[in-house]
Design a protein around this motif. Structure first.
Motif, mmCIF file in Angstrom:
data_model
loop_
_atom_site.group_PDB
_atom_site.id
_atom_site.type_symbol
_atom_site.label_atom_id
_atom_site.label_comp_id
_atom_site.label_asym_id
_atom_site.label_seq_id
_atom_site.Cartn_x
_atom_site.Cartn_y
_atom_site.Cartn_z
ATOM 1 N N THR A 115 104.488 -8.196 -29.606
ATOM 2 C CA THR A 115 103.088 -7.986 -30.184
ATOM 3 C C THR A 115 103.031 -6.453 -29.858
ATOM 4 O O THR A 115 102.252 -5.683 -30.567
ATOM 5 N N THR A 116 103.563 -5.994 -28.783
ATOM 6 C CA THR A 116 103.445 -4.466 -28.437
ATOM 7 C C THR A 116 103.983 -3.615 -29.502
ATOM 8 O O THR A 116 103.403 -2.607 -29.844
ATOM 9 N N THR A 117 105.299 -4.070 -29.998
ATOM 10 C CA THR A 117 105.765 -3.332 -31.064
ATOM 11 C C THR A 117 104.832 -3.368 -32.304
ATOM 12 O O THR A 117 104.832 -2.448 -33.009
ATOM 13 N N SER A 118 104.267 -4.472 -32.779
ATOM 14 C CA SER A 118 103.316 -4.457 -33.781
ATOM 15 C C SER A 118 102.202 -3.415 -33.471
ATOM 16 O O SER A 118 102.013 -2.607 -34.554
ATOM 17 N N GLY A 119 101.800 -3.278 -32.324
ATOM 18 C CA GLY A 119 100.642 -2.141 -32.161
ATOM 19 C C GLY A 119 101.246 -0.858 -32.290
ATOM 20 O O GLY A 119 100.609 0.022 -32.961
ATOM 21 N N LYS A 120 102.795 -0.724 -31.883
ATOM 22 C CA LYS A 120 103.251 0.574 -31.858
ATOM 23 C C LYS A 120 103.499 0.982 -33.552
ATOM 24 O O LYS A 120 103.278 2.208 -33.776
ATOM 25 N N ILE A 121 103.826 0.101 -34.403
ATOM 26 C CA ILE A 121 104.106 0.433 -35.739
ATOM 27 C C ILE A 121 103.031 0.681 -36.256
ATOM 28 O O ILE A 121 102.995 1.607 -37.084
ATOM 29 N N ALA A 122 101.915 -0.249 -36.180
ATOM 30 C CA ALA A 122 100.565 0.124 -36.630
ATOM 31 C C ALA A 122 99.954 1.532 -36.539
ATOM 32 O O ALA A 122 99.473 2.292 -37.202
ATOM 33 N N LEU A 123 100.243 1.977 -35.153
ATOM 34 C CA LEU A 123 99.823 3.230 -34.791
ATOM 35 C C LEU A 123 100.849 4.366 -35.317
ATOM 36 O O LEU A 123 100.075 5.496 -35.695
ATOM 37 N N THR A 267 124.037 -9.260 -37.778
ATOM 38 C CA THR A 267 122.891 -9.734 -39.098
ATOM 39 C C THR A 267 123.252 -8.747 -40.283
ATOM 40 O O THR A 267 122.708 -8.938 -41.090
ATOM 41 N N GLY A 268 123.997 -7.567 -40.160
ATOM 42 C CA GLY A 268 124.139 -6.679 -41.099
ATOM 43 C C GLY A 268 122.815 -5.771 -41.384
ATOM 44 O O GLY A 268 122.871 -4.781 -42.197
ATOM 45 N N ALA A 269 121.781 -6.192 -40.726
ATOM 46 C CA ALA A 269 120.624 -5.378 -41.061
ATOM 47 C C ALA A 269 120.409 -4.057 -40.041
ATOM 48 O O ALA A 269 121.049 -4.264 -39.030
ATOM 49 N N PRO A 270 120.010 -3.211 -40.724
ATOM 50 C CA PRO A 270 119.694 -2.076 -39.798
ATOM 51 C C PRO A 270 119.021 -2.281 -38.774
ATOM 52 O O PRO A 270 117.994 -2.845 -38.697
ATOM 53 N N ILE A 271 119.113 -1.386 -37.621
ATOM 54 C CA ILE A 271 118.198 -1.285 -36.590
ATOM 55 C C ILE A 271 117.425 -0.234 -37.024
ATOM 56 O O ILE A 271 117.877 0.809 -37.163
ATOM 57 N N LYS A 272 115.975 -0.418 -36.956
ATOM 58 C CA LYS A 272 115.082 0.450 -37.472
ATOM 59 C C LYS A 272 114.265 1.317 -36.430
ATOM 60 O O LYS A 272 114.186 2.617 -36.864
ATOM 61 N N LEU A 273 113.837 0.876 -35.322
ATOM 62 C CA LEU A 273 113.262 1.345 -34.360
ATOM 63 C C LEU A 273 113.740 0.949 -33.199
ATOM 64 O O LEU A 273 114.168 -0.028 -32.800
ATOM 65 N N VAL A 274 113.565 1.893 -32.135
ATOM 66 C CA VAL A 274 113.749 1.577 -30.672
ATOM 67 C C VAL A 274 112.446 1.764 -29.723
ATOM 68 O O VAL A 274 111.942 2.780 -29.827
ATOM 69 N N GLY A 275 112.168 0.677 -28.860
ATOM 70 C CA GLY A 275 111.165 0.856 -27.847
ATOM 71 C C GLY A 275 111.522 1.363 -26.726
ATOM 72 O O GLY A 275 112.586 1.043 -26.215
ATOM 73 N N VAL A 276 110.841 2.302 -26.388
ATOM 74 C CA VAL A 276 111.450 3.010 -24.762
ATOM 75 C C VAL A 276 110.331 3.166 -23.798
ATOM 76 O O VAL A 276 110.009 3.987 -23.083
ATOM 77 N N GLY A 277 109.313 2.029 -23.873
ATOM 78 C CA GLY A 277 108.253 2.000 -22.767
ATOM 79 C C GLY A 277 107.202 1.221 -23.327
ATOM 80 O O GLY A 277 107.205 0.518 -24.165
ATOM 81 N N GLU A 278 106.333 1.141 -22.609
ATOM 82 C CA GLU A 278 105.064 0.149 -22.566
ATOM 83 C C GLU A 278 104.017 0.689 -23.482
ATOM 84 O O GLU A 278 103.186 0.139 -23.999
ATOM 85 N N ASP A 281 102.658 4.937 -27.783
ATOM 86 C CA ASP A 281 103.575 5.910 -28.618
ATOM 87 C C ASP A 281 105.047 5.788 -28.155
ATOM 88 O O ASP A 281 105.996 6.697 -28.635
ATOM 89 N N ALA A 282 105.536 4.823 -27.346
ATOM 90 C CA ALA A 282 107.011 4.684 -26.936
ATOM 91 C C ALA A 282 107.568 3.936 -27.989
ATOM 92 O O ALA A 282 108.502 2.996 -27.790
ATOM 93 N N LEU A 283 107.940 4.646 -29.171
ATOM 94 C CA LEU A 283 108.521 4.102 -30.226
ATOM 95 C C LEU A 283 109.376 5.093 -30.975
ATOM 96 O O LEU A 283 108.793 6.226 -31.328
ATOM 97 N N GLU A 284 110.544 5.007 -31.146
ATOM 98 C CA GLU A 284 111.431 5.991 -31.686
ATOM 99 C C GLU A 284 112.378 5.545 -32.959
ATOM 100 O O GLU A 284 112.660 4.274 -32.801
ATOM 101 N N ASP A 285 112.734 6.479 -33.694
ATOM 102 C CA ASP A 285 113.712 5.989 -34.881
ATOM 103 C C ASP A 285 114.805 5.710 -34.326
ATOM 104 O O ASP A 285 115.143 6.335 -32.967
ATOM 105 N N PHE A 286 115.609 4.753 -35.016
ATOM 106 C CA PHE A 286 117.004 4.586 -34.330
ATOM 107 C C PHE A 286 118.133 5.531 -34.592
ATOM 108 O O PHE A 286 118.227 5.909 -35.886
ATOM 109 N N HIS A 287 118.696 6.347 -33.632
ATOM 110 C CA HIS A 287 119.589 7.236 -34.093
ATOM 111 C C HIS A 287 121.166 6.554 -33.557
ATOM 112 O O HIS A 287 121.116 6.662 -32.414
ATOM 113 N N PRO A 288 121.946 6.227 -34.559
ATOM 114 C CA PRO A 288 123.108 5.682 -34.238
ATOM 115 C C PRO A 288 123.923 6.810 -33.194
ATOM 116 O O PRO A 288 124.408 5.936 -32.238
#
Ligand code: GDP
Length: 297
Positions: A115-123, A267-278, A281-288
């Protein structure tokens, strides 16, 4: 980066001089350290085995150039393979190549941060891409869940679907898409109910929602702190729902991020985003490359 593994591998090779090419014996010794480093970072055992095999194949017989030590050579190969396995292409954006309103389905276990991530993605979609986003909670299991999403939506300055008591998840999803179409939303984020463990009922419910809405993304939200368990979660969700991407949450915590390697492998699916806090705005792109550094310690 990789200091501890680097040091360990230098130790393994202590006393050896670069001899042109890495021998099988050198590599076997080094791979013991690599295996331990990966297990220490909570990479799942079968994933560790595959990884070590790939490194072995590449390392044996590889030339050690004058400027590096054999230890550094192995670390470089480990790093290269790790980045490839994490998805060397770099950050993969959320797929928005679909007619509006674009449904994005959020799935995962309860407490994963869905749920937190849904809000982060929306923002993020609102602020960075100027998309009109509607948030909808399909969680009819926990009465508080729909309210929680409504509050997060308000904080993000994004509308949420009005709550109507007594509807099933599929009915809510259909209503969200209707509102999305009628009111000209670009994206509709559908936050599904989580359970504490995987069960058939949960999967059937999400499958029905998926069939009804045909989402452009089915994003699995996984808690990086769950380490080895994350693999079983990812496998079950992927088998049932063919996920299109992963969001790894709680990467601000102590977890070394071994789950990232496991997720991608299973899964073979890419990791798209990384949550880094509550915070929202604590959402980042995934950098391998960053995560590789963290896993290798
Ligand atoms: P859900 O049950 O999967 O919907 O989980 P929630 O979104 O309710 O999140 C559960 C808890 O984890 C909440 O207290 C969130 O604030 C917290 N949380 C979610 N993502 C992150 C993250 O990336 N880092 C940290 N530290 N906490 C997070």
């Amino acid at each position: 980066m990789f200091e501890s593994l680097s040091n360990k591998l230098s130790g393994v090779f202590d006393g050896l001089r670069a001899r042109g090419a890495l021998s099988e014996a050198d590599v076997t010794e080094a791979l013991r350290e690599v295996r331990l480093a990966l297990l220490d970072s909570d990479v799942a055992l079968p994933v560790v085995r595959d990884f070590v095999t790939k490194v072995r194949e590449r390392a044996i017989g590889s030339e050690v150039l004058g400027s590096v030590t054999p230890g550094q050579q192995v670390v470089k190969i480990v790093n290269d393979v790790m980045i490839e396995q994490l998805g060397g292409e770099g950050a993969v954006p959320i797929n928005l190549n679909a007619p509006a309103p674009i449904p994005i389905l959020m799935v995962g276990l309860q407490g994963s941060g869905k749920t937190t991530t849904s809000g982060k993605i929306a923002l993020r979609l609102k602020d960075r891409l100027r998309r009109r986003v509607l948030l909808a909670s399909l969680d009819t299991q926990r009465p508080a869940a729909q309210l929680q999403l409504a509050q997060l939506a308000e904080q993000a300055g994004v509308p949420s679907l009005p709550i109507v008591a007594g509807q099933t998840p599929v009915q809510i999803a259909n209503r969200a898409m209707d509102v999305g179409r009628r009111e000209g939303f670009d994206v509709v984020i559908l936050d599904t109910a989580g359970r504490l463990s995987i069960n058939q009922e949960l999967m059937d419910e999400v499958r029905q929602v998926r069939a009804a809405t045909n989402p452009a993304e089915t994003l699995l939200v996984v808690d990086a702190m769950t380490g080895q368990d994350a693999v079983n979660t990812a496998k079950a969700f992927n088998d049932a729902l063919q996920i299109t991407g992963v969001v790894l949450t709680r990467m601000d915590g102590d977890a070394r991020g071994g789950a990232a390697l496991s997720m991608r492998a299973v899964t073979g699916a890419p990791i798209k985003l990384v949550g880094v806090g509550e915070k929202q705005d604590a959402l980042e792109d995934f950098h391998p490359e960053r995560v590789a550094g963290r896993i290798l310690g």
